[in-house]
Write a protein that holds these residues in place. Sequence first.
Motif, mmCIF file in Angstrom:
data_model
loop_
_atom_site.group_PDB
_atom_site.id
_atom_site.type_symbol
_atom_site.label_atom_id
_atom_site.label_comp_id
_atom_site.label_asym_id
_atom_site.label_seq_id
_atom_site.Cartn_x
_atom_site.Cartn_y
_atom_site.Cartn_z
ATOM 1 N N MET A 1 0.849 -1.174 0.000
ATOM 2 C CA MET A 1 0.000 0.000 0.000
ATOM 3 C C MET A 1 0.898 1.242 0.000
ATOM 4 S SD MET A 1 -3.388 0.203 2.377
ATOM 5 C CE MET A 1 -4.291 -1.241 1.887
ATOM 6 N N SER A 2 0.527 2.213 -0.794
ATOM 7 C CA SER A 2 1.332 3.429 -0.906
ATOM 8 C C SER A 2 1.084 4.349 0.292
ATOM 9 C CB SER A 2 0.997 4.163 -2.199
ATOM 10 O OG SER A 2 -0.295 4.736 -2.115
ATOM 11 N N LEU A 3 1.959 5.321 0.425
ATOM 12 C CA LEU A 3 1.836 6.291 1.517
ATOM 13 C C LEU A 3 0.545 7.102 1.377
ATOM 14 C CD1 LEU A 3 3.190 7.392 4.022
ATOM 15 C CD2 LEU A 3 4.432 8.998 2.585
ATOM 16 N N SER A 4 0.166 7.437 0.142
ATOM 17 C CA SER A 4 -1.073 8.207 -0.054
ATOM 18 C C SER A 4 -2.302 7.376 0.315
ATOM 19 C CB SER A 4 -1.177 8.709 -1.495
ATOM 20 O OG SER A 4 -1.208 7.635 -2.398
ATOM 21 N N GLN A 5 -2.263 6.078 0.027
ATOM 22 C CA GLN A 5 -3.383 5.217 0.412
ATOM 23 C C GLN A 5 -3.480 5.112 1.929
ATOM 24 O OE1 GLN A 5 -2.189 1.811 -2.001
ATOM 25 N NE2 GLN A 5 -4.142 1.961 -3.104
ATOM 26 N N LEU A 6 -2.342 4.961 2.585
ATOM 27 C CA LEU A 6 -2.354 4.902 4.050
ATOM 28 C C LEU A 6 -2.857 6.215 4.644
ATOM 29 C CD1 LEU A 6 0.971 2.989 4.746
ATOM 30 C CD2 LEU A 6 -1.356 2.137 5.042
ATOM 31 N N ALA A 7 -2.467 7.330 4.039
ATOM 32 C CA ALA A 7 -2.946 8.638 4.512
ATOM 33 C C ALA A 7 -4.453 8.751 4.338
ATOM 34 C CB ALA A 7 -2.230 9.759 3.770
ATOM 35 N N LEU A 8 -4.973 8.271 3.198
ATOM 36 C CA LEU A 8 -6.416 8.316 2.972
ATOM 37 C C LEU A 8 -7.166 7.450 3.982
ATOM 38 C CD1 LEU A 8 -8.801 9.271 1.273
ATOM 39 C CD2 LEU A 8 -8.402 7.330 -0.236
ATOM 40 N N ILE A 9 -6.623 6.270 4.281
ATOM 41 C CA ILE A 9 -7.249 5.399 5.274
ATOM 42 C C ILE A 9 -7.220 6.063 6.654
ATOM 43 C CG2 ILE A 9 -6.988 3.217 6.517
ATOM 44 C CD1 ILE A 9 -6.173 1.949 3.842
ATOM 45 N N GLY A 10 -6.099 6.711 6.993
ATOM 46 C CA GLY A 10 -6.006 7.424 8.268
ATOM 47 C C GLY A 10 -6.998 8.572 8.354
ATOM 48 N N LEU A 11 -7.133 9.316 7.263
ATOM 49 C CA LEU A 11 -8.094 10.415 7.215
ATOM 50 C C LEU A 11 -9.525 9.893 7.331
ATOM 51 C CD1 LEU A 11 -8.224 13.482 6.859
ATOM 52 C CD2 LEU A 11 -8.384 13.103 4.403
ATOM 53 N N ALA A 12 -9.799 8.783 6.657
ATOM 54 C CA ALA A 12 -11.125 8.163 6.768
ATOM 55 C C ALA A 12 -11.381 7.703 8.199
ATOM 56 C CB ALA A 12 -11.249 6.994 5.805
ATOM 57 N N GLY A 13 -10.347 7.203 8.864
ATOM 58 C CA GLY A 13 -10.487 6.791 10.263
ATOM 59 C C GLY A 13 -10.845 7.959 11.163
ATOM 60 N N LEU A 14 -10.201 9.098 10.937
ATOM 61 C CA LEU A 14 -10.533 10.293 11.722
ATOM 62 C C LEU A 14 -11.969 10.743 11.443
ATOM 63 C CD1 LEU A 14 -7.229 12.346 11.382
ATOM 64 C CD2 LEU A 14 -8.125 11.231 13.431
ATOM 65 N N GLY A 15 -12.344 10.724 10.169
ATOM 66 C CA GLY A 15 -13.719 11.088 9.813
ATOM 67 C C GLY A 15 -14.739 10.134 10.403
ATOM 68 N N THR A 16 -14.418 8.854 10.363
ATOM 69 C CA THR A 16 -15.304 7.843 10.941
ATOM 70 C C THR A 16 -15.490 8.079 12.435
ATOM 71 O OG1 THR A 16 -14.681 6.216 9.279
ATOM 72 C CG2 THR A 16 -15.580 5.373 11.346
ATOM 73 N N GLY A 17 -14.396 8.337 13.133
ATOM 74 C CA GLY A 17 -14.476 8.598 14.572
ATOM 75 C C GLY A 17 -15.313 9.828 14.879
ATOM 76 N N ALA A 18 -15.142 10.865 14.081
ATOM 77 C CA ALA A 18 -15.912 12.096 14.296
ATOM 78 C C ALA A 18 -17.402 11.860 14.042
ATOM 79 C CB ALA A 18 -15.389 13.200 13.383
ATOM 80 N N VAL A 19 -17.719 11.170 12.961
ATOM 81 C CA VAL A 19 -19.122 10.898 12.646
ATOM 82 C C VAL A 19 -19.752 10.024 13.732
ATOM 83 C CG1 VAL A 19 -20.641 9.675 11.032
ATOM 84 C CG2 VAL A 19 -18.921 11.257 10.172
ATOM 85 N N ASN A 20 -19.022 8.990 14.178
ATOM 86 C CA ASN A 20 -19.563 8.126 15.229
ATOM 87 C C ASN A 20 -19.750 8.889 16.531
ATOM 88 O OD1 ASN A 20 -20.049 5.780 13.883
ATOM 89 N ND2 ASN A 20 -18.160 4.788 14.456
ATOM 90 N N GLY A 51 -12.082 -1.938 14.525
ATOM 91 C CA GLY A 51 -11.674 -0.545 14.679
ATOM 92 C C GLY A 51 -12.702 0.305 15.403
ATOM 93 N N LEU A 52 -13.973 -0.030 15.260
ATOM 94 C CA LEU A 52 -15.030 0.761 15.882
ATOM 95 C C LEU A 52 -15.387 0.314 17.302
ATOM 96 C CD1 LEU A 52 -17.386 1.251 12.817
ATOM 97 C CD2 LEU A 52 -15.776 2.880 13.790
#
Length: 114
Positions: A1-20, A51-52
């Motif tokens: 997995m590329s660094l940009s993909q990992l960054a996108l997954i990390g950003l999605a994780g932050l968004g997921t946490g905020a939405v939850n 993760g959740l």
Amino acid sequence: MSLSQLALIGLAGLGTGAVNALAGGGSLISFPVLLAMGVPPLTANVTNTIGLCPGYLGAALAQRRDLHHQAARLYVLLPIAVACSVGGALLLLHTGEQAFGRAVPWLILAPVCC
């Protein structure tokens, strides 16, 4: 997995946490992102659920005083939840990941539509 993909997954994780934290439903962010990154559906589902779990546990602990008066509801809903969970796990074991991958969009849309 590329660094940009990992960054996108990390950003999605932050968004997921905020939405939850605000309203729930963060899986509608994290699960599709995992699929888009090429994670197989079953693995994405397990990863998403694990993760959740800390957030769900934290919410339950924070609201334990409010939940204390819900014991009667717990005794009704817990056996149903356990039966459905076991049934779903058995169904998944007997149908495989390919069938799960075809069912995923409908499983995600069902609660939204109903």
